[in-house]
Design an enzyme around this catalytic site. Structure first.
Site, PDB file in Angstrom:
ATOM      1  CG  ASP A  88      -0.340  -0.064   2.593  1.00 52.86           C
ATOM      2  OD1 ASP A  88       1.033  -0.287   2.595  1.00 52.86           O
ATOM      3  OD2 ASP A  88      -0.959   0.005   3.541  1.00 52.86           O
ATOM      4  CE1 TYR A  98       9.326   0.258   5.226  1.00 50.45           C
ATOM      5  CE2 TYR A  98       7.573   1.329   3.711  1.00 50.45           C
ATOM      6  CZ  TYR A  98       7.808   0.510   4.649  1.00 50.45           C
ATOM      7  OH  TYR A  98       6.949  -0.161   5.454  1.00 50.45           O
TER       8      TYR A  98
END
Length: 445
Positions: free
Chosen positions: A166, A244
């Protein structure tokens, strides 16, 4: 249709079931089978699902089992959402790495490698069983590290396994919203690997709106990634990275923040969810209320150390509602009903990125129909991004090789080659540390 959820005792399963409850179209899922190795967790999650479905005569039927073959038999779709070693294993992954001064996040760096080494053998066994028992089923992989595990399973299932995440969806939604566009009408030019990708364009009616965002420091500072990375860095990149990538671009600051934290993320979730499952052992517990309360705390603390290191503040309310269950439902609908759509997914490369071979699993926009997910043509990545993608993909391949051969020296090589592990000696100590705390890595010789 029958949907089997592997890791059916997992905390986020009610998100999936909630999405299914909202689907009333013909050809919807009518039966859900939960599989887990922990019968107590299965019982707890089944109680939450029961309260979600209360008063709904058309809610999908739910059953649960600890027999994997029985769970797979007759499945149309299989969601793989397992966590080998549980949250105790995740906490150990983080701590062993931090003791060596390197990142231990569950999908990035040393922690992701350790998680992959103990997960890949289990995922491969599941893929083989699906191929034998439910050869017509589509496998949707939620299991982290998602790209690595999807690639391991694809060697046995081909294109019938598709990985989802997601994170790119949330990133695209935030960018579109900041630009005043409808996220459903925007095409997100996103390319990379799972948890290692960049938005390079956002097209609305054929017009790329991303340059307008990159030219405006005020807009850049108004959403999650802008706060994490800073407007100057995003303008230098000419793209918006997946959140990330903060672990790569601001590694020292993030490692320090994780070392200062009272608990690692894995330890926090281990304790938090442990309390939830203990609470669920009491028959008078309001299951759905307890789950909602626990989930809200979980989402609010997501990537807290990164936001602390960047001074990014609290998460926005719109980012606390999950999202991977919506991707999974859209993917199932597209395949089962031939409702053609475009989704960012983890699939085999098939020549999409020329720097990687055809079987390398990448994360890109895909056209999805009854025949599965088909990656769209994309422009090459810039050199800096190509270098990271190729480096991390090489590490993933070493992990797959170590998991397949049981070679300890190959495992050391995987750690040593990762951009966030800065020494072969550190890599050796990491392997020593992980094999000492994870019985599941005893196969490394």
């Amino acid at each position: 249709m029958k949907l089997t959820i592997l890791g059916g005792g997992g905390f986020r399963v009610p998100l999936v079931y909630g999405a299914l409850l909202g689907d009333r179209a013909e050809g919807r899922v009518t039966r859900v089978v939960l599989h887990d190795v922990d019968a107590g967790r299965l019982t707890a999650v089944a109680r939450v699902l029961g309260e979600q479905a209360a008063g709904d005569p058309d809610a999908p039927e739910v059953s649960f089992t600890t027999d994997l073959d029985d769970a797979l038999r007759g499945a149309d779709f299989v969601f793989s959402a397992i966590r080998v070693g549980g949250l105790e294993g995740r906490a150990a992954d983080e701590r062993v790495a931090l003791d060596e001064g390197v990142l231990g996040q569950e999908t990035v760096g040393a922690g992701g490698i350790a998680y992959g080494l103990r997960t890949v053998p289990v995922a491969v066994d599941i893929a083989r069983r699906v191929a034998r028992i439910a050869p017509d089923a589509w496998v949707i992989n939620f299991t982290n590290p998602a790209g690595l595990v999807t690639e391991a399973m694809s060697r046995h299932l081909g294109d019938r396994v598709i990985g989802i995440c997601d994170s790119p969806v949330g990133l695209g939604r935030r960018i579109a919203t900041v630009l005043g566009a409808n996220p459903r009408e925007a095409f997100i030019d996103y390319v990379g690997l799972n948890h290692l990708g960049w938005v390079r364009g956002l097209r609305v009616e054929g017009r790329d709106e991303l340059p307008r965002l990159l030219a405006d420091p005020g807009l850049l500072g108004s959403f999650e990634e802008g706060k994490l990375f800073g407007a100057d860095w995003l303008q230098s990149l000419g793209a918006v990275p997946n959140e990330y990538l903060h672990y790569y671009y601001f590694n020292r600051e993030t490692v320090r923040a994780y070392q200062r934290a009272e608990k690692t993320r894995g330890a926090f979730l281990r304790d938090q969810q442990g309390r939830f499952y203990e609470e669920m052992k009491r028959p008078d517990t309001a299951a759905l209320t307890a789950w909602d309360r626990t989930r809200a705390e979980r989402e609010a603390t997501y990537m807290a150390e990164n936001r602390d290191a960047a001074g990014a503040g609290e998460r926005a309310a719109d980012d606390l509602s999950g999202g991977y269950e919506k991707v999974a439902l859209a993917l199932m609908r597209a395949i089962a009903r031939d409702e053609r759509t475009t989704l960012i997914l983890n699939v085999r490369n098939r020549g999409t990125l020329a720097v990687l071979d055809t079987d390398a699993v990448i994360e890109v926009p895909c056209l999805v129909d009854a025949n599965g997910a088909h990656p769209v043509s994309v422009a090459p990545l810039p050199d800096h991004a190509t270098g990271l993608v190729c480096s991390v993909k090489a590490v993933e391949r070493e992990v797959l090789s170590a998991a397949g051969s049981g070679s300890r020296s190959t495992a050391v090589k995987a750690f040593a080659l990762h951009p966030l592990v800065d020494s072969v000696n550190v890599a050796r100590r990491l392997v020593d540390g992980y094999t000492s705390v994870h019985p599941g890595l005893a196969y490394l010789k």
